[in-house]
Design a protein around this motif. Structure first.
Motif, PDB file in Angstrom:
ATOM      1  N   GLU A 107       0.946  -1.266   0.003  1.00 23.60           N
ATOM      2  CA  GLU A 107      -0.146   0.064   0.030  1.00 23.60           C
ATOM      3  C   GLU A 107       0.909   1.114  -0.078  1.00 23.60           C
ATOM      4  O   GLU A 107       0.592   2.332  -0.811  1.00 23.60           O
ATOM      5  CB  GLU A 107      -1.085  -0.001   1.043  1.00 23.60           C
ATOM      6  CG  GLU A 107      -1.932   1.034   1.305  1.00 23.60           C
ATOM      7  CD  GLU A 107      -2.993   1.203   2.231  1.00 23.60           C
ATOM      8  OE1 GLU A 107      -3.834   2.003   2.189  1.00 23.60           O
ATOM      9  OE2 GLU A 107      -2.744   0.589   3.311  1.00 23.60           O
ATOM     10  N   PHE A 108       1.851   1.096   0.747  1.00 26.59           N
ATOM     11  CA  PHE A 108       2.807   2.427   0.853  1.00 26.59           C
ATOM     12  C   PHE A 108       3.378   2.525  -0.854  1.00 26.59           C
ATOM     13  O   PHE A 108       3.417   3.827  -1.060  1.00 26.59           O
ATOM     14  CB  PHE A 108       4.085   2.059   1.713  1.00 26.59           C
ATOM     15  CG  PHE A 108       5.036   3.182   1.741  1.00 26.59           C
ATOM     16  CD1 PHE A 108       4.999   4.269   2.916  1.00 26.59           C
ATOM     17  CD2 PHE A 108       6.252   3.165   0.991  1.00 26.59           C
ATOM     18  CE1 PHE A 108       5.968   5.301   2.876  1.00 26.59           C
ATOM     19  CE2 PHE A 108       7.081   4.377   1.237  1.00 26.59           C
ATOM     20  CZ  PHE A 108       6.849   5.173   2.052  1.00 26.59           C
ATOM     21  N   LYS A 109       3.770   1.593  -1.297  1.00 25.75           N
ATOM     22  CA  LYS A 109       4.640   1.946  -2.591  1.00 25.75           C
ATOM     23  C   LYS A 109       3.337   2.423  -3.416  1.00 25.75           C
ATOM     24  O   LYS A 109       3.526   3.320  -4.425  1.00 25.75           O
ATOM     25  CB  LYS A 109       4.998   0.533  -3.145  1.00 25.75           C
ATOM     26  CG  LYS A 109       6.233   0.185  -2.260  1.00 25.75           C
ATOM     27  CD  LYS A 109       6.912  -1.346  -2.776  1.00 25.75           C
ATOM     28  CE  LYS A 109       8.043  -1.821  -1.867  1.00 25.75           C
ATOM     29  NZ  LYS A 109       8.608  -2.940  -2.318  1.00 25.75           N
ATOM     30  N   MET A 110       2.100   1.801  -3.552  1.00 19.36           N
ATOM     31  CA  MET A 110       1.134   2.063  -4.588  1.00 19.36           C
ATOM     32  C   MET A 110       0.697   3.513  -4.350  1.00 19.36           C
ATOM     33  O   MET A 110       0.633   4.262  -5.082  1.00 19.36           O
ATOM     34  CB  MET A 110      -0.225   1.069  -4.448  1.00 19.36           C
ATOM     35  CG  MET A 110      -1.155   1.403  -5.543  1.00 19.36           C
ATOM     36  SD  MET A 110      -2.666   0.730  -4.872  1.00 19.36           S
ATOM     37  CE  MET A 110      -2.994   2.028  -3.790  1.00 19.36           C
ATOM     38  N   LEU A 163       0.312  14.600  -0.501  1.00 23.35           N
ATOM     39  CA  LEU A 163       1.252  13.854   0.461  1.00 23.35           C
ATOM     40  C   LEU A 163       0.625  14.160   2.000  1.00 23.35           C
ATOM     41  O   LEU A 163       1.100  13.835   2.830  1.00 23.35           O
ATOM     42  CB  LEU A 163       2.705  14.227   0.234  1.00 23.35           C
ATOM     43  CG  LEU A 163       3.441  13.396  -0.879  1.00 23.35           C
ATOM     44  CD1 LEU A 163       4.903  13.846  -1.022  1.00 23.35           C
ATOM     45  CD2 LEU A 163       3.360  11.813  -0.602  1.00 23.35           C
ATOM     46  N   ILE A 164      -0.389  15.174   2.017  1.00 31.83           N
ATOM     47  CA  ILE A 164      -0.772  15.703   3.369  1.00 31.83           C
ATOM     48  C   ILE A 164      -1.452  14.205   3.830  1.00 31.83           C
ATOM     49  O   ILE A 164      -2.200  13.356   3.171  1.00 31.83           O
ATOM     50  CB  ILE A 164      -1.851  16.437   3.289  1.00 31.83           C
ATOM     51  CG1 ILE A 164      -1.301  17.932   2.510  1.00 31.83           C
ATOM     52  CG2 ILE A 164      -2.747  16.759   4.393  1.00 31.83           C
ATOM     53  CD1 ILE A 164      -2.446  18.951   2.500  1.00 31.83           C
ATOM     54  N   PRO A 165      -0.905  13.980   4.989  1.00 30.55           N
ATOM     55  CA  PRO A 165      -1.477  12.696   5.718  1.00 30.55           C
ATOM     56  C   PRO A 165      -2.896  12.629   6.179  1.00 30.55           C
ATOM     57  O   PRO A 165      -3.267  12.440   7.495  1.00 30.55           O
ATOM     58  CB  PRO A 165      -0.373  12.558   6.950  1.00 30.55           C
ATOM     59  CG  PRO A 165      -0.374  13.886   7.180  1.00 30.55           C
ATOM     60  CD  PRO A 165      -0.116  14.578   6.015  1.00 30.55           C
ATOM     61  N   ALA A 166      -3.600  12.570   5.502  1.00 28.16           N
ATOM     62  CA  ALA A 166      -5.323  12.634   5.419  1.00 28.16           C
ATOM     63  C   ALA A 166      -6.018  11.883   4.246  1.00 28.16           C
ATOM     64  O   ALA A 166      -5.500  12.318   3.314  1.00 28.16           O
ATOM     65  CB  ALA A 166      -5.770  13.983   5.740  1.00 28.16           C
ATOM     66  N   ILE A 174      -0.365   6.190   2.858  1.00 31.31           N
ATOM     67  CA  ILE A 174       0.962   6.187   3.336  1.00 31.31           C
ATOM     68  C   ILE A 174       0.900   6.200   4.807  1.00 31.31           C
ATOM     69  O   ILE A 174       1.415   5.244   5.407  1.00 31.31           O
ATOM     70  CB  ILE A 174       1.713   7.369   2.859  1.00 31.31           C
ATOM     71  CG1 ILE A 174       1.917   7.180   1.119  1.00 31.31           C
ATOM     72  CG2 ILE A 174       3.125   7.233   3.454  1.00 31.31           C
ATOM     73  CD1 ILE A 174       2.406   8.222   0.504  1.00 31.31           C
ATOM     74  N   LEU A 175       0.221   6.904   5.433  1.00 32.47           N
ATOM     75  CA  LEU A 175       0.048   7.084   6.903  1.00 32.47           C
ATOM     76  C   LEU A 175      -0.339   5.563   7.253  1.00 32.47           C
ATOM     77  O   LEU A 175       0.029   5.092   8.317  1.00 32.47           O
ATOM     78  CB  LEU A 175      -0.656   8.220   7.383  1.00 32.47           C
ATOM     79  CG  LEU A 175      -0.739   8.375   9.015  1.00 32.47           C
ATOM     80  CD1 LEU A 175       0.780   8.651   9.669  1.00 32.47           C
ATOM     81  CD2 LEU A 175      -1.466   9.536   9.227  1.00 32.47           C
TER      82      LEU A 175
END
Length: 363
Positions: A107-110, A163-166, A174-175
């Motif tokens: 999921e992080f990479k995607m 890239l805002i963690p929301a 990513i978060l």
């Protein structure tokens, strides 16, 4: 009415344009055409040149958005995730995926692939402008320099915003992938959604005193975080159970020759709003309250169930997961599915059955 139209295919993925994209296209072009350098082309030449360059920049901007979504899709496909389509619409692009990978590293990479593509495009274009302007002193005043500079800037902003963690931005996923390395997927989603709501609250406070657009974005982020939290809890909780475990086995059916008037009384007596239509042990369709409510009262004595029933019936085997049933109901916007094994109706599963089971699971 079909609201999206296919314009091509890349990597075997259908590329669609939503009707809202056709509305936003001239608006973006107008913004670029009415703003001076370095944010637009208002002072670059004749009106025809100004609007032509503005429209071209808008189209190239959405090509960049498409590349952003293809970045997500490429990584997802490498992990076996089916990509149904990519749709360009009012607020950008959306990749319609079968499911999000549950493995944190996947999921992080995607999730990171999309912003990475935007950053590569943005800094690549900036580098091109810097390298070229050092060779040609007058280049900084040309339309090409302006176009490249606008596209570079927007791509970098697009990447940073995502890239805002929301949720529903890529940063939220990513978060979650980082949280999921240390806790359950449901808990990771809940914590990531909570962080997203906190960001939404802060953006709303700033938006009230400075920028109403930021207030709108805050609302969008808050709703996205809430929906992701809720849908993930439902899906993961229901994955442990089969359709056959929670379906209603006592299936009440009606015959196609029944009149709509008779069916309305039948519904009132049996307290259900949908029934399979069966004749000689063969499934003919399904009829719901929605199908009959548009029939005028004075016509209900003459109109038959076979005239209003839905013949294209959505079914699932009893071995399917309850989470799959929930997804099928959501995608098709229906309240129930028939459960069939070997062309024989074994039961019926309603959205109410799923929600009742979910309540028992989460108590």
């Amino acid at each position: 009415m079909n609201s999206s139209y296919k314009i091509g295919s890349i990597m075997g993925i259908p590329i669609k344009v939503h009707i809202t994209f056709l509305f936003i296209l001239p608006i973006f072009a107008l913004v670029f055409a009415t703003n001076p350098q370095p944010y637009g082309f208002a002072d670059i030449g004749s009106p025809a040149i100004t609007y032509g360059l503005s429209l071209l920049t808008t189209i190239l901007l959405f090509v960049c958005v498409l590349l952003h979504e293809l970045g997500h899709s490429y990584i997802a496909k490498s992990y076996g995730v089916e990509i149904k389509d990519i749709t360009l619409m009012l607020l950008g692009g959306v990749s319609s995926m079968e499911e999000i990978p549950r493995e944190p590293s996947q999921e992080f990479k995607m999730a990171f692939a999309g912003p990475l593509v935007s950053l590569i495009i943005g800094f690549g274009l900036l580098g091109l402008n810097i390298a070229t302007s050092s060779l040609i002193s007058s280049y900084s005043t040309t339309w090409l320099y302006l176009m490249v500079n606008i596209l570079a800037t927007i791509n970098i902003i697009l990447a940073l915003f995502n890239l805002i963690p929301a949720f529903p931005m890529d940063g939220g996923r990513i978060l979650r992938s980082m949280f999921a390395k240390r806790m359950s997927y449901i808990k990771a989603t809940h914590y990531a959604a909570s962080v997203g709501k906190m960001f939404a609250f802060m953006m709303a406070l700033i938006g009230v005193v400075s920028n109403l657009w930021l207030l709108l974005i805050a609302f969008f982020v808050y709703i996205g975080a809430s929906e992701e939290d809720k849908s993930t809890t439902v899906t993961v909780s229901l994955e442990r159970y089969k359709v056959g475990d929670i379906m209603s086995k006592d299936v009440i059916s009606v015959e196609p020759e029944m009149t709509v008037e008779e069916l309305s009384h039948f519904m009132f007596e049996n307290k259900h709003l949908g029934y399979p239509v069966i004749k000689s042990n063969s499934l003919k369709g399904i009829v719901t309250f929605t199908d009959i409510r548009n029939v005028m009262p004075h016509e209900r004595y003459a109109v038959l169930v076979s005239d209003v029933m839905t013949k294209d019936v959505v079914t699932l085997p009893s071995s399917a997961s309850a989470a799959e049933a929930f997804k099928v109901m959501t995608i098709n916007n229906i309240g129930r599915v028939l459960v069939m094994d070997d062309d024989i109706v074994k039961g019926i599963l309603s959205r109410t059955d799923l929600m009742r089971s979910l309540m028992l699971l989460t108590e």
